[in-house]
Design an enzyme around this catalytic site. Structure first.
Site, PDB file in Angstrom:
ATOM      1  N   GLU A  37       0.825  -1.210   0.000  1.00  0.00           N
ATOM      2  CA  GLU A  37       0.000   0.000   0.000  1.00  0.00           C
ATOM      3  C   GLU A  37       0.862   1.264   0.000  1.00  0.00           C
ATOM      4  O   GLU A  37       0.467   2.291  -0.569  1.00  0.00           O
ATOM      5  CB  GLU A  37      -0.944  -0.005   1.207  1.00  0.00           C
ATOM      6  CG  GLU A  37      -1.896  -1.191   1.260  1.00  0.00           C
ATOM      7  CD  GLU A  37      -2.780  -1.313   0.031  1.00  0.00           C
ATOM      8  OE1 GLU A  37      -3.043  -0.294  -0.634  1.00  0.00           O
ATOM      9  OE2 GLU A  37      -3.195  -2.447  -0.285  1.00  0.00           O
ATOM     10  N   HIS A  68       1.540   2.360  -3.469  1.00  0.00           N
ATOM     11  CA  HIS A  68       0.417   3.138  -3.993  1.00  0.00           C
ATOM     12  C   HIS A  68       0.511   4.586  -3.517  1.00  0.00           C
ATOM     13  O   HIS A  68       0.430   5.529  -4.302  1.00  0.00           O
ATOM     14  CB  HIS A  68      -0.913   2.579  -3.483  1.00  0.00           C
ATOM     15  CG  HIS A  68      -1.363   1.313  -4.137  1.00  0.00           C
ATOM     16  ND1 HIS A  68      -1.478   1.172  -5.498  1.00  0.00           N
ATOM     17  CD2 HIS A  68      -1.768   0.130  -3.607  1.00  0.00           C
ATOM     18  CE1 HIS A  68      -1.915  -0.045  -5.780  1.00  0.00           C
ATOM     19  NE2 HIS A  68      -2.098  -0.697  -4.645  1.00  0.00           N
ATOM     20  N   ASP A  89      -2.125  -1.639  -8.927  1.00  0.00           N
ATOM     21  CA  ASP A  89      -2.144  -3.089  -8.717  1.00  0.00           C
ATOM     22  C   ASP A  89      -1.849  -3.855 -10.001  1.00  0.00           C
ATOM     23  O   ASP A  89      -2.161  -3.404 -11.104  1.00  0.00           O
ATOM     24  CB  ASP A  89      -3.495  -3.528  -8.155  1.00  0.00           C
ATOM     25  CG  ASP A  89      -3.664  -3.157  -6.696  1.00  0.00           C
ATOM     26  OD1 ASP A  89      -2.675  -3.243  -5.955  1.00  0.00           O
ATOM     27  OD2 ASP A  89      -4.781  -2.783  -6.304  1.00  0.00           O
TER      28      ASP A  89
END
Length: 911
Positions: free
Chosen positions: A156, A159, A166
């Site tokens: 994460e 991101h 993803d």
């Protein structure tokens, strides 16, 4: 113009939100200033703090190895809710707030939906908003389904920090590769496993069989899943499934799977995650470390009542444009919300403290220092306190105290009033985690009251936050009316507050509840030229109507309505607004974002309008869209977006957003959030599947109607430079990139759909489309102009944001049973400016009618009886095909012998 030499100080015990910009910084390869906030709605559990620390420690080691010994977590602050009990080791926050949190530990979007995800709605390489973990996940109760929490935090973090996406796709879990095999969508393809239909009911698995091919999609059936082998040797990729023990790296240029329909490929132009990370500023500013990093250092910070000092400019320049009175109207209204004034006498006492005359000289630094002294005099600490500084003038000496303010630990919120407000204070507000808001002299835009409303609490439970339902103003002549409605929906209605202001003479004010019953008399403060009505407790749900009549010429009237959540157990509908940049240079475009949520559930179908006001009060109106096209990255995610290019002048601009949900036109999006961690359906161990509990599913088409509502939100200020003084007649803005191109095949035809871009990004109409095809995705990406062009003379472009469709038959493609074609579009405007090449789509054409897929599997489901006939349909197909092959072989040999040396071989030509 001079600034203030004398000030008014008002101390208020409450919480203010800061900027939503992360406070994380990179220092000697280590990330500092990371904030992990526990949501006030999370029940108290000290074990949660211990688990958070363990997660970060594990993540730091994993991150260091995954980034080739470049990055680690250096220090982390854990914010603990105010309603948890106090412990000696808990310290007082300084600049840290819930709004700044990089990781939020909060209840799931829906019960049972514990998937971790990152709120990320911007372009590739741009930072995300925050990471959402649920308490159950952090406590380790979901490790089988998502993998170790430390590894997932790194997934994460990629991101959030580097803007990668993803490398799996629940919407397209399988694809047909150029090898003609059906592959699971993953990176890399060296991850091994089985494709199976594995369905469980009532605690037992009733179906475990190989996957069949769907006759329409030519891919595996809907319930087919990829189950990875438990024991692997492949090291990539963390953005696919970091829970696999062997996975310790991001996909790089060599291992990246460019064929797979992943979000990473779509959003990042088919670059690998490591290519994107390697291009980040973090990577460019570091070198690999020789020694292992130290373990993270943690600070445990607990929210408590906080001190806010209001520092108000009352210099001579405040006499212009009714600024002093507007300041008093705005500050008085926000004080009522913050300290919850329950009687008119308390309100009058506060109003009496406000300045009545504008005079004095200059010194922002003196004003801030006096604010610090006022806080000390009240026996409060400077660090963690907040100062709301309102000024309308320049001060060349303001820079002299910037460093002192940074070191003080105080948070500075800057409200700039008028076109000449000191910009040096902006640096203070950004550095200290405060908000920067601009309000013009156009009183009917209600900017100053909106600015104070934007300083509502974010660190307390959502049910205690004040929400703005209406903010409107008009310039009117005598006896003209300002009429309108305000919707009180069932998620709000507690402690509703109506505020009316004017410039010259008390207007006639009428307010009616949803049943048409007139409300009680407003309390009038003639000196401050405002009237207010506070409804304690619950407010009647429905449409409220107001009628306000001006009693003087050139009158300016405004109305503001605030309310709070009606029920602590039902989250209210909220709107958050922002620009993608705080500063920008002409002619680069900006993007406006507005997110509408109820709790963490996105709300769809609302009418969302942005009002962008320049420093001289000129307002540009934009309709924001959630259509997944143009500036909007993802369709139906509750984030409404639009490009902004119509700059009026250099200097500050202010953003305000109004959202309206009509009856039966708005729905919750109940789908799983984007950019979430991959759910592990189970593992293959010694050839057998060891399944995990099935993930809580929902019908993708299920959307629940939401009642009508209205909300207003201020998105803060941004600054634009290099705008030409005289209008430019050059066309500087190309069409926006098409990002939602989709393709389907029907026999030998290809059907394309996409959202039309505009002549200037997403406004107007393009001149033409250029569609090209190739059998190589890289050739199409890197050499678009050299690819085969499709004839589009019959394709007439529509207005921006319309749905475009086009059907064509490809020519000059290889003559094979199955041909893969990659397709992309470029738009051209009337000035011959071209857009970026669109997202690339892939279709597989089956050009022979007798083609049979090479991967048809028999139904080996143990719970079904074998067919009654002696031959299965699959055996029958094989028998027929085999017979045809044998007969064809005999005929070929015979013809070859008869015609030997008589007929020359003809060259094979393409279609």
């Amino acid at each position: 113009m001079g600034l203030f030499r004398s000030f008014v100080f008002l101390l208020m015990l409450y919480l203010l939100q800061g900027s939503n910009t992360s406070l994380v910084r990179l220092n000697n390869n280590g990330y500092e200033g990371i904030i992990i906030a526990i949501d006030p709605a999370v029940p108290e559990d000290e074990t949660l703090i211990e688990k958070i620390q363990n997660m970060v420690i594990d993540a730091s080691t994993y991150l260091f190895e995954a980034t080739e010994k470049r990055f680690f977590f250096k220090n982390v602050s854990i914010l603990i809710p105010e309603n948890w009990k106090s412990i000696t080791q808990y310290k007082r926050p300084k600049h840290e707030s819930y709004k700044h949190a990089d990781v939020r530990v909060a209840p799931p979007t829906l019960p049972g939906r514990d998937e971790p995800y990152t709120k990320q709605f911007t372009a590739c390489e741009e930072k995300g908003e925050y990471i959402h973990f649920t308490p159950d996940f952090v406590l380790g109760n979901k490790q089988n389904e998502f993998g170790p929490s430390g590894r997932l935090l790194v997934h994460e973090w990629a991101h959030l920090r580097w803007g990668v996406f993803d490398e799996y796709n629940d919407d397209e879990p399988f694809y047909r590769a150029k090898s003609r095999k059906i592959e699971a969508t993953r990176c890399s393809t060296s991850i091994t496993g089985l494709n199976r239909v594995y369905m469980c009911e009532g605690g037992s698995c009733v179906t475990n069989r190989e996957c069949r091919i769907d006759s329409k999609t030519k891919l595996y059936e809907k319930n087919c899943q990829f189950f990875p082998d438990k024991d692997q040797t492949e090291k990539t990729s963390i953005m696919f499934m970091q829970g696999i023990d062997s996975v310790t790296e991001f996909c790089n240029e060599k291992s990246h799977n460019q064929e797979a329909p992943t979000l990473q490929n779509k959003m990042c132009n088919y670059r690998s995650t490591w290519e994107v990370i390697s291009n980040s500023e973090d990577f460019k500013n570091t070198t690999a470390m020789l020694a292992p990093p130290p373990p993270p250092v943690f600070s445990l910070l607990k929210f408590s009542e906080r001190i806010v000092c209001l520092v108000l400019d009352k210099s001579g320049s405040m006499a212009a444009s009714n600024r002093l009175n507007r300041m008093n109207q705005a500050s008085a209204s926000i004080k009522s919300n913050l300290i919850q004034i329950i009687s008119s006498s308390e309100r009058r006492k506060l109003l009496e403290s406000l300045p009545t005359a504008a005079s004095g000289g200059t010194s922002i630094c003196s004003g801030i220092e006096s604010g610090f002294q006022a806080i000390r005099n009240a026996d409060f600490r400077i660090d963690g306190s907040e100062i709301v500084l309102l000024t309308d003038g320049e001060d060349s000496t303001a820079k002299s105290c910037i460093e002192k303010v940074k070191q003080s630990g105080a948070i500075i919120h800057f409200i700039a009033l008028g076109p000449d407000a000191a910009q040096a204070v902006k640096e203070m507000s950004i550095a200290t985690g405060g908000k920067y808001i601009y309000a013009s002299d156009e009183g009917q835009n209600n900017g100053l009251i909106d600015a104070f409303a934007a300083l509502a609490s974010e660190n307390i439970d959502a049910s205690q936050q004040s929400l703005q339902l209406e903010s409107k103003g008009l310039k009117l002549n005598s006896n003209d009316w300002m009429n309108g409605t305000v919707i009180i929906d069932s998620t709000v209605g507690k402690d509703t507050f109506f505020l009316i202001t004017w410039n010259q003479q008390l207007p006639s004010i009428y307010l009616f509840d949803p049943n048409g019953i007139p409300m009680g008399t407003f309390i009038v403060d003639s000196a401050s030229k405002m009237a207010y009505l506070s409804i304690k407790g619950a407010t009647k749900v429905g449409v409220w109507t107001y009628n306000i009549q001006a009693k003087a010429s050139s009158e300016t009237l405004t109305i503001t309505v605030n309310s709070r959540a009606a029920n602590s157990s039902v989250p209210p509908i909220t709107v958050n607004a922002k620009m993608n940049k705080d500063t920008n240079s002409y002619p680069s475009p900006l993007i406006v974002y507005a997110e509408i949520l109820q709790g963490y559930l996105p709300i769809l179908g609302a009418n969302v309008t942005a009002f962008i006001e320049s420093k001289f009060g000129e307002t540009e109106v934009l309709e924001l869209l959630d259509n997944g096209a143009g500036a909007d990255s993802f369709k139906n995610d509750g984030v409404y977006s639009r490009y902004f290019t119509t700059y009026k002048e250099n200097g500050p601009y202010n953003l305000k957003v109004r959202a309206h949900g009509g009856e039966n036109a708005v729905t919750w999006n109940l789908r799983h959030p984007l950019n979430r961690a991959a759910y592990i359906p189970g593992w293959v161990v010694d050839g057998n599947i060891e399944g995990n509990p099935p993930r809580p599913e929902n019908d993708e088409d299920t959307q629940t109607n939401v009642e009508s509502f209205t909300r207003v939100a201020t998105g803060g200020a941004f600054v634009v430079s290099n705008v030409p003084q005289s209008p430019s007649f050059l066309d500087l803005f190309p069409p926006s990139q098409i990002t939602d191109l989709e393709a389907t095949s029907n026999e030998d035809e290809i059907n394309l759909t996409w959202t039309a871009p505009g002549d200037d990004f997403d406004v107007g109409k393009v001149q033409e489309y250029i569609i090209r095809i190739s059998e190589s995705i890289l050739d199409l990406r890197d050499n678009f102009d050299d690819a085969l062009q499709v004839n589009t003379t019959a394709l007439l472009p529509k207005e921006a944001n319309s749905k475009e469709t086009f059907t064509f038959k490809p020519g000059n493609i290889s003559e094979e049973n199955e041909t893969h074609i990659f397709i992309a579009i470029q738009s051209v405007d009337k000035s011959n400016l071209t857009s970026k090449v669109s997202n690339i789509v892939q279709v597989a054409l089956f050009v022979q009618e007798d083609y049979i897929p090479d991967e048809i599997h028999p139904d080996t489901s143990p719970d079904k009886n074998p067919p009654k006939s002696g031959l299965s349909i699959y055996a029958l197909v094989l028998l027929v095909v085999g017979s045809v092959v044998i007969v064809s072989l005999i005929l070929s040999i015979t013809i070859c012998i008869v015609n030997k040396r008589r007929n020359p071989r003809r060259p094979r030509t393409g279609f």
